[in-house]
Design a protein around this motif. Structure first.
Motif, PDB file in Angstrom:
ATOM      1  N   PHE A   1      77.576  69.903   2.701  1.00 29.05           N
ATOM      2  CA  PHE A   1      76.355  69.669   3.471  1.00 29.05           C
ATOM      3  C   PHE A   1      75.695  70.941   4.002  1.00 29.05           C
ATOM      4  CE2 PHE A   1      78.654  65.591   3.698  1.00 29.05           C
ATOM      5  CZ  PHE A   1      77.717  64.824   3.033  1.00 29.05           C
ATOM      6  N   LEU A   2      76.415  72.065   4.009  1.00 24.21           N
ATOM      7  CA  LEU A   2      75.822  73.295   4.529  1.00 24.21           C
ATOM      8  C   LEU A   2      75.549  74.347   3.459  1.00 24.21           C
ATOM      9  CD1 LEU A   2      78.021  73.679   7.743  1.00 24.21           C
ATOM     10  CD2 LEU A   2      75.724  72.676   7.547  1.00 24.21           C
ATOM     11  N   VAL A   3      76.246  74.251   2.304  1.00 26.32           N
ATOM     12  CA  VAL A   3      76.122  75.300   1.306  1.00 26.32           C
ATOM     13  C   VAL A   3      75.650  74.765  -0.045  1.00 26.32           C
ATOM     14  CG1 VAL A   3      77.357  77.135   0.072  1.00 26.32           C
ATOM     15  CG2 VAL A   3      77.937  76.643   2.462  1.00 26.32           C
ATOM     16  N   VAL A   4      76.419  73.885  -0.650  1.00 22.47           N
ATOM     17  CA  VAL A   4      76.180  73.473  -2.030  1.00 22.47           C
ATOM     18  C   VAL A   4      75.080  72.424  -2.156  1.00 22.47           C
ATOM     19  CG1 VAL A   4      77.245  72.504  -4.103  1.00 22.47           C
ATOM     20  CG2 VAL A   4      78.547  74.058  -2.657  1.00 22.47           C
ATOM     21  N   ARG A   5      75.135  71.412  -1.323  1.00 23.11           N
ATOM     22  CA  ARG A   5      74.156  70.318  -1.340  1.00 23.11           C
ATOM     23  C   ARG A   5      73.989  69.696  -2.732  1.00 23.11           C
ATOM     24  NH1 ARG A   5      71.278  69.664   3.330  1.00 23.11           N
ATOM     25  NH2 ARG A   5      71.378  71.393   4.777  1.00 23.11           N
ATOM     26  N   THR A   6      75.032  69.021  -3.198  1.00 17.79           N
ATOM     27  CA  THR A   6      74.965  68.337  -4.493  1.00 17.79           C
ATOM     28  C   THR A   6      74.091  67.094  -4.376  1.00 17.79           C
ATOM     29  OG1 THR A   6      76.834  66.863  -4.096  1.00 17.79           O
ATOM     30  CG2 THR A   6      77.338  69.065  -4.986  1.00 17.79           C
ATOM     31  N   GLN A   7      73.915  66.437  -5.491  1.00 13.19           N
ATOM     32  CA  GLN A   7      73.128  65.197  -5.515  1.00 13.19           C
ATOM     33  C   GLN A   7      73.957  63.987  -5.105  1.00 13.19           C
ATOM     34  OE1 GLN A   7      69.759  65.056  -6.135  1.00 13.19           O
ATOM     35  NE2 GLN A   7      70.010  67.271  -5.992  1.00 13.19           N
ATOM     36  N   GLY A   8      75.204  64.188  -4.796  1.00 11.46           N
ATOM     37  CA  GLY A   8      76.063  63.071  -4.405  1.00 11.46           C
ATOM     38  C   GLY A   8      76.689  62.416  -5.623  1.00 11.46           C
ATOM     39  N   LEU A   9      77.407  61.363  -5.371  1.00  9.30           N
ATOM     40  CA  LEU A   9      78.072  60.619  -6.444  1.00  9.30           C
ATOM     41  C   LEU A   9      77.083  59.633  -7.045  1.00  9.30           C
ATOM     42  CD1 LEU A   9      81.358  59.904  -4.478  1.00  9.30           C
ATOM     43  CD2 LEU A   9      81.046  61.631  -6.259  1.00  9.30           C
ATOM     44  N   ASP A  10      77.088  59.548  -8.337  1.00 12.90           N
ATOM     45  CA  ASP A  10      76.171  58.637  -9.024  1.00 12.90           C
ATOM     46  C   ASP A  10      76.863  57.295  -9.226  1.00 12.90           C
ATOM     47  OD1 ASP A  10      73.952  57.691 -10.358  1.00 12.90           O
ATOM     48  OD2 ASP A  10      74.595  58.514 -12.298  1.00 12.90           O
ATOM     49  N   MET A  11      76.846  56.475  -8.165  1.00 12.82           N
ATOM     50  CA  MET A  11      77.437  55.138  -8.272  1.00 12.82           C
ATOM     51  C   MET A  11      76.691  54.184  -7.354  1.00 12.82           C
ATOM     52  SD  MET A  11      81.116  55.389  -6.133  1.00 12.82           S
ATOM     53  CE  MET A  11      82.033  55.598  -7.569  1.00 12.82           C
ATOM     54  N   PRO A  12      76.555  52.930  -7.779  1.00 11.91           N
ATOM     55  CA  PRO A  12      75.872  51.944  -6.931  1.00 11.91           C
ATOM     56  C   PRO A  12      76.597  51.787  -5.594  1.00 11.91           C
ATOM     57  CG  PRO A  12      76.310  51.057  -9.130  1.00 11.91           C
ATOM     58  CD  PRO A  12      77.013  52.360  -9.040  1.00 11.91           C
ATOM     59  N   ASN A  13      75.834  51.505  -4.550  1.00 11.73           N
ATOM     60  CA  ASN A  13      76.407  51.376  -3.202  1.00 11.73           C
ATOM     61  C   ASN A  13      77.510  50.335  -3.123  1.00 11.73           C
ATOM     62  OD1 ASN A  13      75.305  53.395  -1.687  1.00 11.73           O
ATOM     63  ND2 ASN A  13      73.548  52.200  -1.006  1.00 11.73           N
ATOM     64  N   THR A  14      77.326  49.201  -3.780  1.00 12.04           N
ATOM     65  CA  THR A  14      78.347  48.155  -3.733  1.00 12.04           C
ATOM     66  C   THR A  14      79.668  48.669  -4.304  1.00 12.04           C
ATOM     67  OG1 THR A  14      76.643  46.480  -3.965  1.00 12.04           O
ATOM     68  CG2 THR A  14      78.907  45.784  -4.408  1.00 12.04           C
ATOM     69  N   LEU A  15      79.592  49.327  -5.437  1.00  8.49           N
ATOM     70  CA  LEU A  15      80.791  49.889  -6.055  1.00  8.49           C
ATOM     71  C   LEU A  15      81.378  50.986  -5.166  1.00  8.49           C
ATOM     72  CD1 LEU A  15      82.809  50.236  -8.345  1.00  8.49           C
ATOM     73  CD2 LEU A  15      81.145  51.760  -9.465  1.00  8.49           C
ATOM     74  N   ARG A  16      80.529  51.843  -4.642  1.00 10.65           N
ATOM     75  CA  ARG A  16      80.981  52.944  -3.791  1.00 10.65           C
ATOM     76  C   ARG A  16      81.778  52.419  -2.598  1.00 10.65           C
ATOM     77  NH1 ARG A  16      76.869  55.935  -0.568  1.00 10.65           N
ATOM     78  NH2 ARG A  16      78.157  56.890   0.998  1.00 10.65           N
ATOM     79  N   TRP A  17      81.240  51.430  -1.888  1.00 13.70           N
ATOM     80  CA  TRP A  17      81.920  50.928  -0.698  1.00 13.70           C
ATOM     81  C   TRP A  17      83.149  50.102  -1.040  1.00 13.70           C
ATOM     82  CZ3 TRP A  17      81.480  53.669   3.292  1.00 13.70           C
ATOM     83  CH2 TRP A  17      80.324  54.405   3.504  1.00 13.70           C
ATOM     84  N   THR A  18      83.177  49.504  -2.221  1.00 13.04           N
ATOM     85  CA  THR A  18      84.386  48.810  -2.680  1.00 13.04           C
ATOM     86  C   THR A  18      85.494  49.821  -2.938  1.00 13.04           C
ATOM     87  OG1 THR A  18      83.072  47.040  -3.662  1.00 13.04           O
ATOM     88  CG2 THR A  18      85.333  47.283  -4.459  1.00 13.04           C
ATOM     89  N   VAL A  19      85.135  50.919  -3.601  1.00  7.38           N
ATOM     90  CA  VAL A  19      86.101  51.986  -3.863  1.00  7.38           C
ATOM     91  C   VAL A  19      86.605  52.573  -2.544  1.00  7.38           C
ATOM     92  CG1 VAL A  19      86.339  54.327  -4.816  1.00  7.38           C
ATOM     93  CG2 VAL A  19      85.230  52.532  -6.164  1.00  7.38           C
TER      94      VAL A  19
END
Length: 159
Positions: free
Chosen positions: A31-49
């Motif tokens: 959050f302070l240096v690299v700032r990637t685009q995040g994980l490419d996964m649907p929210n439902t799947l993300r929160w299940t994981v």
């Protein structure tokens, strides 16, 4: 004159702090240096994981702590072991607490949508392996002898 040996494994740091340190370093980099685009996964799947990792990880830690309590031996590796535990969850993994901490780490990385935290996974596992697990196993083998060595050869380190 030789120094008296200490009845502890000599781990490099408390394992929960190692996991926390890597997590905080990964989040800061994300959050302070690299700032990637995040994980490419649907929210439902993300929160299940996230839920699966957190519940499984916490469950593993609680089960392991319960076995230590039942055996009357302290869990912190900076305290002398009074027994080695090979029952319950320890029949499947020699390190269910570290496995649980790893699953919690992964769950928090996914929850934070922070790939950099995942990039630190290999250095984290190597640090836990060489700085904690190898030292604990050497200590336990010296302290408990053949029964512990037999356990080492019959139960996998992680899973």
């Amino acid at each position: 004159m030789t120094e008296p040996t200490r009845d502890v494994p000599g781990v490099i740091a408390p394992p929960p702090l190692i996991f926390l340190g890597f997590l905080l370093a990964g989040l800061a980099l994300e959050f302070l240096v690299v700032r990637t685009q995040g994980l490419d996964m649907p929210n439902t799947l993300r929160w299940t994981v996230v839920a699966l990792f957190l519940l499984t990880g916490i469950g593993s830690i609680v089960a392991a702590l319960g076995r230590f309590r039942a055996a009357g031996t302290p869990a912190p590796p900076w305290q002398p072991a009074t027994a080695f535990v090979a029952q319950g969850i320890y029949r499947f993994s020699r390190n269910p607490m570290y496995l649980g901490m790893l699953l919690v780490y992964l769950g928090l990385a996914v929850a934070a949508n922070a790939p950099v935290v995942l990039w630190l996974l290999l250095p984290l596992v190597l640090t836990i392996h060489y700085g904690v697990i190898v030292r604990e196993e050497r200590y336990m083998a010296e302290k408990f002898g053949v029964p512990y060595i037999n356990y080492l050869h019959s139960v996998p380190r992680w899973l």
